[in-house]
Design an enzyme around this catalytic site. Structure first.
Site, short mmCIF file in Angstrom:
data_model
loop_
_atom_site.label_atom_id
_atom_site.label_comp_id
_atom_site.label_asym_id
_atom_site.label_seq_id
_atom_site.Cartn_x
_atom_site.Cartn_y
_atom_site.Cartn_z
N LYS A 291 0.89 -1.17 0.00
CA LYS A 291 0.00 0.00 0.00
C LYS A 291 0.93 1.21 0.00
O LYS A 291 1.73 1.37 0.93
CB LYS A 291 -0.87 -0.01 1.26
CG LYS A 291 -1.66 1.28 1.50
CD LYS A 291 -2.56 1.15 2.73
CE LYS A 291 -3.34 2.43 3.00
NZ LYS A 291 -4.24 2.32 4.18
N GLU A 295 -3.42 7.33 2.05
CA GLU A 295 -3.73 7.57 3.46
C GLU A 295 -2.46 7.78 4.28
O GLU A 295 -2.30 7.22 5.36
CB GLU A 295 -4.57 6.41 4.01
CG GLU A 295 -5.86 6.21 3.23
CD GLU A 295 -6.81 5.16 3.82
OE1 GLU A 295 -6.33 4.21 4.44
OE2 GLU A 295 -8.02 5.33 3.64
N ASP A 374 -14.63 2.57 -0.95
CA ASP A 374 -13.98 1.85 0.14
C ASP A 374 -14.95 0.92 0.86
O ASP A 374 -15.44 1.25 1.94
CB ASP A 374 -13.42 2.88 1.13
CG ASP A 374 -12.59 2.23 2.22
OD1 ASP A 374 -12.31 1.03 2.11
OD2 ASP A 374 -12.23 2.93 3.18
N GLU A 402 -16.09 -4.11 8.25
CA GLU A 402 -15.74 -2.75 8.67
C GLU A 402 -16.91 -1.77 8.53
O GLU A 402 -17.24 -1.06 9.46
CB GLU A 402 -14.55 -2.26 7.84
CG GLU A 402 -14.19 -0.82 8.13
CD GLU A 402 -13.04 -0.32 7.27
OE1 GLU A 402 -12.45 -1.11 6.53
OE2 GLU A 402 -12.74 0.88 7.37
#
Ligand code: GCW
Length: 828
Positions: A291, A295, A374, A402
């Site tokens: 990744k 973020e 997401d 999530e």
């Protein structure tokens, strides 16, 4: 007493064995398999083959109380396990079908004149998969007298990822600490790791990334490699390859270089040497996940390089060893200017990766989240999935819930995944479902991947909610065969996890199948995404948390309307990323399906949907319907009392009752917010009208004081009450309705920074008491901590005093929102 069904299914079950319980068969089923051979022959010695033989013995022993003889050759009727090559070498003449990779063949036939049951593959791992398939058939009470079945995996790479941190926590994990790490090291006791690998192998999962994609560089520090090797040792007998997530700045942070520029020769050499060291200790190491530039993670942009530059340096280090690099397409700018109506986070993956198509080596897979945002409860399929023609791609699904209820709400995700995998992107005008694209079949790629973020934890039942393991099971099954229906997956799982009682099978399968739609209907209407607190827990309602900030999850709701205009004509241009047929569908407001309308278009609340309802009325109705359906899950589950074991019965019941209450919190937050914002009334008169609800702040208070809850929609009336007097406070009301049987719901807030006590009295008689000691993700009264206690069957008389007493603890001040007093169901 047990409805004619067997008490066997009622054995206590912690959930640790998940769908591999091998519970004793019913007498009738046992008779069906009575002619099973008494011995099991395995041809070969590899650890995986040994596992296959042991598993066969274990399964038959559990289900039939018989121990198969372990033999090396066929001297009597036997279950024969081996590769086709080994069978030929042993002189067995079989007319084998064409098998590839880890596919397998289950058949009955004669070996040297003796009737045998044969499990064959081209690989040892395929033999193990075949054994699991055979045992699953027995457990599900399937007939296999004339067995002749070939199964081939759809995609080569079927991996799960864990977002475990080295300190033992799990990012977005909801079932206890890590099974891999503790206090910065690999755990001393790795028994759960071996058990996990067994579960994974049984559904055909062949790799596992063990650490958070927000990776701690230490994971590949030289000193850490022997610890990783211990985990690989647990995985190996089950054919699960170990992989890790790496931080791109590792050459600098742990390597002592002054740069991590992917084209710097020193950096290239660093990765080469590092990877060789890993393979010295873990010869079957699977590879890396990355990744980057996302973020806040470091990435190639620091040096003006592209993801292809970054991927290349790592892929070339892995290549000589057969390792893979899964490079995530989840890269986006989280400081977008929300004031610019042309900005759109949904565009990011395509904008970044499409221009690089063809620049990635063959051992790189671009790992793409199913939707452009997401893991929301509903998103359109990511357009990037259809637009990489000269690059391997894989799809990333999320097993851990999530944004879908965090395993406190029932949400069977294979239903959603099926819609995604079956979605036809019409690439170049041809039929190109996502399942074919991600398996590499459309553009004839060397590989493809289905990846699921699992985040199991140390909780005995792995994922928390006893029904949530159907998601892990379903991920593996669909990665193996995306042509299975969601219903088939739910039914298989139910039979394996709960037995074959027809009532149990039907009830749980039906609940699972409905559950995603139900969850969606009270949390995120018409493709507006999950209207949750996106800045924090991602759990309870938080409607405006996604607006007016850089994260780009906007749904742009105001007084007049709602939705993101993503059209080419007037919006962000996102629809232009799809192949023409799909673009046309989403570009037109009329052609866009209702369930995605607000993802693509900004419309007034009075806009008429295909269903004939206005947008606003749909929002109200779906939330009321959803909350009712959630309540109905409780009723359905109760029909299974005495048909499933007490432990799981009670655990599931508690979660479903909680869910029914929390669905009302969601319903009220969303309906009230849209009512206040739009000013348009609910045509059915329900919103903001709760005839049996008494706000705590309007009760007669002793010691308690009112508090505002933020955001306001997460408490009824925007307010609650709290008590800071250590000895406790009370809230009282006088009951003024006719005498009869009633139930009382006490809506309170259960934070994780204290364990308040509550007592309820009618007159001087205490009728209930409890401690608020659940572990919701909240330290204040909020939509995350709001929960309810239901007190059924109270005989109330006019003039009765109903008194709630709260005793605070720690930072939790016995907060209350409201109480509701309703006639008992039987009296309604
Ligand atoms: O959904 C978001 C999560 C982050 C996660 C990120 C990602 C691991 O909220 O917790 O980080 O996605 O997928 O990288």
């Amino acid at each position: 007493m047990f409805g004619g069904w067997r008490p066997e299914a009622l054995r206590a079950d912690t959930g640790q064995d998940a769908w591999l319980r091998y519970a004793p068969l019913e007498t009738a089923a046992k008779a069906k398999y009575a002619s099973l051979p008494a011995s099991v022959v395995v041809l070969g010695h590899s650890p995986v083959l040994r596992t296959a033989q042991e598993e066969m013995i274990r399964g038959v022993r559990g289900m039939m109380a018989k121990t198969l003889r372990a033999e090396k050759g066929v001297a009597e009727r036997a279950i024969v396990l081996g590769t086709l090559a080994a069978m030929h070498a042993a002189g067995y003449s079989l007319k084998a079908p064409k098998l590839e990779g880890d596919g397998f063949w289950l058949t009955t036939g004669q070996i040297q004149g003796i009737d045998c049951l044969i499990v064959a593959s081209t690989s040892d791992l395929g033999v193990l998969y075949g054994v699991f398939a055979l045992l699953s058939k027995i457990a599900r009470d399937q007939t296999f007298s004339s067995l002749d079945e070939v199964q081939q995996p759809y995609a080569l790479i079927r991996w799960v990822e864990q977002w475990d941190n080295l300190n033992g926590t799990i990012e977005r994990g909801y079932a206890g600490p890590s099974i891999f790490f503790e206090n910065g090291d690999v755990r001393a006791d790795l028994r759960r790791v071996g058990q996990y690998a067994r579960l994974l192998a049984s559904i055909g999962v062949n790799g596992c990334t063990i650490n958070n994609v927000n990776a701690d560089p230490r994971i590949i520090d030289d000193s850490f490699l022997p610890q990783l090797a211990r985990i690989a040792n647990e995985f190996r007998p089950w054919g699960v390859r170990l992989a890790v997530s790496v931080d791109l700045s590792s050459p600098k942070v742990i390597g002592g270089l002054d740069s991590f520029d992917p084209v710097d020769p020193r950096v290239i050499e660093w990765w080469r040497a590092k990877v060789s060291k890993i393979y010295q200790q873990i010869p079957d190491f699977g590879g890396f996940v990355v990744k980057a530039d996302s973020e806040g993670r470091p990435g190639p942009s620091s040096y003006g390089r592209t993801p292809a530059d970054a991927a290349t340096v790592i892929a070339r280090a892995l290549k000589p060893h057969g390792g893979l690099l899964l490079y995530r397409a989840f890269a986006y700018d989280h400081h977008l200017d929300w004031r610019n109506p042309k900005n759109d986070r949904a565009r990011a993956a395509y904008d970044i990766f499409h221009p690089l198509d063809g620049q990635f080596d063959d051992n790189v897979i671009i790992q793409i989240k199913y939707g452009p945002i997401d893991f929301q409860a509903r998103e359109p399929v990511s357009p990037l999935l259809g637009r990489l023609e000269r690059t391997n791609e894989g799809i990333e699904l999320q097993i851990t819930q999530e944004y879908t209820g965090q395993q406190r709400h029932l949400c069977f995700l294979p239903t959603m995944w099926k819609e995604i995998l079956d979605f036809d992107l019409h690439v170049s005008g041809n039929k190109t479902p996502v399942k074919d694209l991600v398996a590499g079949k459309v553009f004839h790629r060397p590989t493809g991947a289905l990846v699921g973020v699992a985040n199991v934890g140390l909780d005995a039942n792995w994922l928390g909610h006893p029904l949530a393991m159907a998601n892990l099971y379903g991920f593996g099954r669909l990665a193996w065969d995306p042509n299975l229906s969601g219903e088939a997956v739910a039914e298989e799982w139910t039979r394996l996890a709960f037995g074959n009682d027809p009532l149990v099978v039907k009830t749980i399968t039906d609940m699972q199948r409905a559950s995603w739609y139900v969850y969606e209907s009270y949390t995120g209407p018409l493709g507006a995404q999950t209207l949750t607190d996106i800045l924090g827990s991602h759990y309870g309602p938080g409607i405006e948390s996604s607006e007016r900030n850089g994260w780009g999850q906007w749904h742009r709701a105001d007084h007049d309307g709602i939705g993101m205009d993503r059209t080419v004509a007037t919006g962000t241009g996102y629809t232009g990323q799809y192949p023409p047929a799909i673009q046309n569908r989403y570009e037109s407001v009329r052609a866009t399906p209702d369930e995605l309308l607000l993802f693509f278009h900004h419309v007034p609340y009075t806009y008429l949907l295909h269903s004939g309802k206005t947008v606003i009325q749909h929002i109200y109705d779906s939330h009321y319907d959803g909350a009712e359906e959630a309540a109905d899950f409780v009723r359905q589950w109760k029909s299974l009392q005495h048909h499933v074991d007490e432990e799981r019965y009670a655990a599931v019941l508690a979660r479903l009752e909680y869910q029914a209450g929390h669905a009302i919190v969601w319903r009220d937050a969303i309906c009230n917010w849209f009512f206040r914002t739009s000013g348009i009334r609910d045509a059915k008169g329900r919103v903001d009208h709760h005839p049996h609800r008494i706000e705590a702040e309007t009760m007669q208070l002793q010691g308690y004081g009112s508090i505002e809850v933020h955001p306001w929609e997460n408490a009824s009336g925007g307010e609650g009450i709290e008590c800071v007097t250590p000895s406790g406070c009370t809230a009282t009301l006088r009951f003024d309705r006719p005498a009869g049987w009633y139930e009382i719901d006490v809506q309170y807030f259960d934070q994780n920074n204290g364990e308040s006590k509550f007592r309820v009295f009618v007159g001087n008689q205490q009728v209930d008491e409890w401690i608020a000691n659940d572990h919701f993700p909240a330290t204040k009264p909020s939509g995350d901590s709001s929960t309810r206690r239901r007190i059924p069957g109270l005989a109330l008389r006019p003039g009765d005093e109903i008194r709630v007493q709260g005793i605070p603890d720690g930072e939790e001040h016995a907060p209350l929102d409201y109480i509701e007093v309703r006639a008992s169901p039987a009296e309604r």
